[in-house]
Design a protein around this motif. Structure first.
Motif, PDB file in Angstrom:
ATOM      1  N   LEU A 116       1.136  -1.242  -0.124  1.00 23.65           N
ATOM      2  CA  LEU A 116       0.508   0.178   0.282  1.00 23.65           C
ATOM      3  C   LEU A 116       0.887   0.879   0.273  1.00 23.65           C
ATOM      4  O   LEU A 116      -0.037   2.101  -0.084  1.00 23.65           O
ATOM      5  N   ARG A 117       2.262   1.763   0.282  1.00 24.14           N
ATOM      6  CA  ARG A 117       2.956   2.010   0.073  1.00 24.14           C
ATOM      7  C   ARG A 117       3.260   3.443  -0.871  1.00 24.14           C
ATOM      8  O   ARG A 117       2.762   4.591  -0.910  1.00 24.14           O
ATOM      9  N   PRO A 118       2.882   2.463  -2.261  1.00 21.98           N
ATOM     10  CA  PRO A 118       2.348   3.584  -3.340  1.00 21.98           C
ATOM     11  C   PRO A 118       1.077   4.322  -3.891  1.00 21.98           C
ATOM     12  O   PRO A 118       0.919   5.286  -4.186  1.00 21.98           O
ATOM     13  N   PHE A 119       0.302   3.590  -3.055  1.00 19.15           N
ATOM     14  CA  PHE A 119      -1.028   4.333  -2.726  1.00 19.15           C
ATOM     15  C   PHE A 119      -1.047   5.953  -2.055  1.00 19.15           C
ATOM     16  O   PHE A 119      -2.290   6.437  -1.792  1.00 19.15           O
ATOM     17  N   GLY A 120      -0.668   5.647  -0.860  1.00 17.55           N
ATOM     18  CA  GLY A 120      -0.176   6.793  -0.007  1.00 17.55           C
ATOM     19  C   GLY A 120       0.061   7.044   1.174  1.00 17.55           C
ATOM     20  O   GLY A 120       1.420   6.396   1.129  1.00 17.55           O
ATOM     21  N   THR A 121      -0.266   7.569   1.960  1.00 23.83           N
ATOM     22  CA  THR A 121       0.221   7.995   3.682  1.00 23.83           C
ATOM     23  C   THR A 121      -0.021   6.603   4.658  1.00 23.83           C
ATOM     24  O   THR A 121      -1.286   6.671   4.720  1.00 23.83           O
ATOM     25  N   LEU A 122       1.172   5.947   5.509  1.00 24.32           N
ATOM     26  CA  LEU A 122       0.952   4.586   5.721  1.00 24.32           C
ATOM     27  C   LEU A 122       1.330   5.383   7.378  1.00 24.32           C
ATOM     28  O   LEU A 122       2.326   5.948   7.695  1.00 24.32           O
ATOM     29  N   VAL A 123       0.014   4.446   8.361  1.00 25.18           N
ATOM     30  CA  VAL A 123       0.591   4.931   9.681  1.00 25.18           C
ATOM     31  C   VAL A 123      -0.145   3.789  10.324  1.00 25.18           C
ATOM     32  O   VAL A 123      -1.059   2.863   9.650  1.00 25.18           O
ATOM     33  N   PHE A 124       0.749   3.472  11.505  1.00 26.87           N
ATOM     34  CA  PHE A 124      -0.092   1.799  11.863  1.00 26.87           C
ATOM     35  C   PHE A 124      -0.130   2.391  13.588  1.00 26.87           C
ATOM     36  O   PHE A 124       0.549   3.641  14.079  1.00 26.87           O
ATOM     37  N   THR A 125      -1.052   2.466  14.288  1.00 24.79           N
ATOM     38  CA  THR A 125      -1.073   2.974  15.911  1.00 24.79           C
ATOM     39  C   THR A 125      -1.006   1.524  16.122  1.00 24.79           C
ATOM     40  O   THR A 125      -1.397  -0.138  15.939  1.00 24.79           O
ATOM     41  N   PHE A 126      -0.115   1.764  17.802  1.00 27.14           N
ATOM     42  CA  PHE A 126      -0.445   0.743  18.804  1.00 27.14           C
ATOM     43  C   PHE A 126      -1.079   1.200  19.582  1.00 27.14           C
ATOM     44  O   PHE A 126      -1.083   2.347  20.105  1.00 27.14           O
ATOM     45  N   ASP A 127      -1.355  -0.058  20.806  1.00 25.73           N
ATOM     46  CA  ASP A 127      -2.336   0.273  22.206  1.00 25.73           C
ATOM     47  C   ASP A 127      -0.911   0.649  23.649  1.00 25.73           C
ATOM     48  O   ASP A 127      -0.641  -0.485  23.975  1.00 25.73           O
ATOM     49  N   GLN A 128      -0.489   2.020  23.312  1.00 27.22           N
ATOM     50  CA  GLN A 128       0.202   2.190  24.217  1.00 27.22           C
ATOM     51  C   GLN A 128       0.202   3.976  23.901  1.00 27.22           C
ATOM     52  O   GLN A 128      -0.906   4.572  23.443  1.00 27.22           O
ATOM     53  N   VAL A 129       0.897   4.470  25.449  1.00 26.82           N
ATOM     54  CA  VAL A 129       0.471   5.750  26.136  1.00 26.82           C
ATOM     55  C   VAL A 129       1.159   6.750  25.427  1.00 26.82           C
ATOM     56  O   VAL A 129       2.635   6.038  25.437  1.00 26.82           O
ATOM     57  N   GLY A 130       2.009   8.089  24.609  1.00 27.36           N
ATOM     58  CA  GLY A 130       2.903   8.791  24.186  1.00 27.36           C
ATOM     59  C   GLY A 130       3.633   8.935  22.513  1.00 27.36           C
ATOM     60  O   GLY A 130       2.890   7.422  22.282  1.00 27.36           O
ATOM     61  N   ARG A 131       4.875   9.057  22.851  1.00 24.97           N
ATOM     62  CA  ARG A 131       4.988   8.461  21.476  1.00 24.97           C
ATOM     63  C   ARG A 131       5.580   7.412  20.914  1.00 24.97           C
ATOM     64  O   ARG A 131       5.699   6.624  22.187  1.00 24.97           O
TER      65      ARG A 131
END
Length: 293
Positions: free
Chosen positions: A101-116
């Motif tokens: 999916l990198r060629p299609f747009g901005t990729l983000v992954f979310t982790f179940d933690q708090v902060g950076r």
């Protein structure tokens, strides 16, 4: 005739929140409180993660045990922070999604933690160009990792991913995912904002959606499907609207969704900027109260 509502799931953006605001209107706040006081369980069901949702509800006099279905169903916690339910996307699947999916747009992954490190992306400038308001609101949680795969070692499972870009590109991204060998291991849920030509394709564990999480929450509470209401305005709300015995579509939803609502027999309520949630909840509370008399 539907039975009185005992559980209502409400989307945030485009539904509970006004279009250009991050503050819930006074009438909507009062309706949320009144529903809780009447004995109705009010749940929020949003694509936002928990840390991006709870602050909008703090200080409004709402119950600490109010359920928050976040990350499009991957995580359910109470407003007070108690965990109720969670599902993870396998790291190996997430790594494969990067290449696909990198060629299609901005990729983000979310982790179940708090902060950076709660949010991982690899191109800050690209993300800022596409979703600047989101980036600024979440800056303290973002960590840059290049390549993104380095943040996705085995065992370090995210709760969800997302790829975002123009609407047509995200439709093509969804088609590419469905045609790939990763399709059985990942659920894709699309949200669209036509006025901004912006779409978000959320990448979730198999079977996970707002509807999946709402069904599990109702079972936990001992509430029947017929006693459950869902209110939403976008494609990522469709699963929960289909599962709930009483479905309500916002009048500000896209025409295609409002047409779908008519074919499914779902009710329509005034737009988010006219307190459509409050209008619906006030009627639900009246019915719930009269049923007790």
């Amino acid at each position: 005739m539907h039975p009185p509502v005992r559980l209502v799931a409400i989307d945030m953006d485009g539904t509970l929140l006004p279009t250009f605001s991050q503050s819930i209107s006074p009438r909507n706040v009062q309706a949320l409180r009144a529903a809780q006081q009447a004995g109705i369980t009010v749940a929020i069901a949003t694509g936002r993660r928990t840390a991006y949702t709870a602050p909008l509800l703090g200080g409004l006099g709402l119950r600490a045990d109010m359920p928050l279905i976040t990350s499009n169903g991957a995580v359910t916690r109470t407003l007070g922070g108690d965990p109720l339910d969670r599902s993870n996307l396998e790291a190996r699947v997430a790594r494969g999604l990067c290449g696909l999916l990198r060629p299609f747009g901005t990729l983000v992954f979310t982790f179940d933690q708090v902060g950076r490190g709660e949010l991982i992306l690899e191109d800050f400038d690209q993300a800022h160009q596409r979703i600047a308001l989101w980036v600024e609101a979440n800056r303290d949680a973002i960590e840059i990792v290049k390549p993104l795969e380095n943040a996705l070692s085995d065992g370090n499972d995210p709760i969800q991913g997302m790829v975002t870009g123009a609407i047509e590109k995200m439709k093509r991204a969804e088609q590419a995912l469905k045609a790939s060998e990763l399709s059985p291991f990942c659920e894709a849920v699309r949200t669209e904002y036509p006025a901004r030509d912006l779409s978000i394709l959320d990448l979730l564990p198999p079977g996970v959606s707002k509807g999946w999480a709402l069904e599990r929450l109702a079972a936990r509470l001992g509430v029947d499907r017929k006693e459950t209401m869902a209110i939403g305005d976008n494609w990522n709300d469709v699963d929960m609207l289909e599962w709930a015995g009483q479905a309500v579509m916002m009048a500000n939803a896209a025409q295609e969704l409002r047409t779908l609502a008519k074919t499914r027999g779902w009710k329509q309520t005034p737009p988010n900027d006219e307190d459509g949630v409050a209008v619906t909840l006030e009627m639900a509370v009246a019915r719930h109260t009269s049923a007790k008399v």
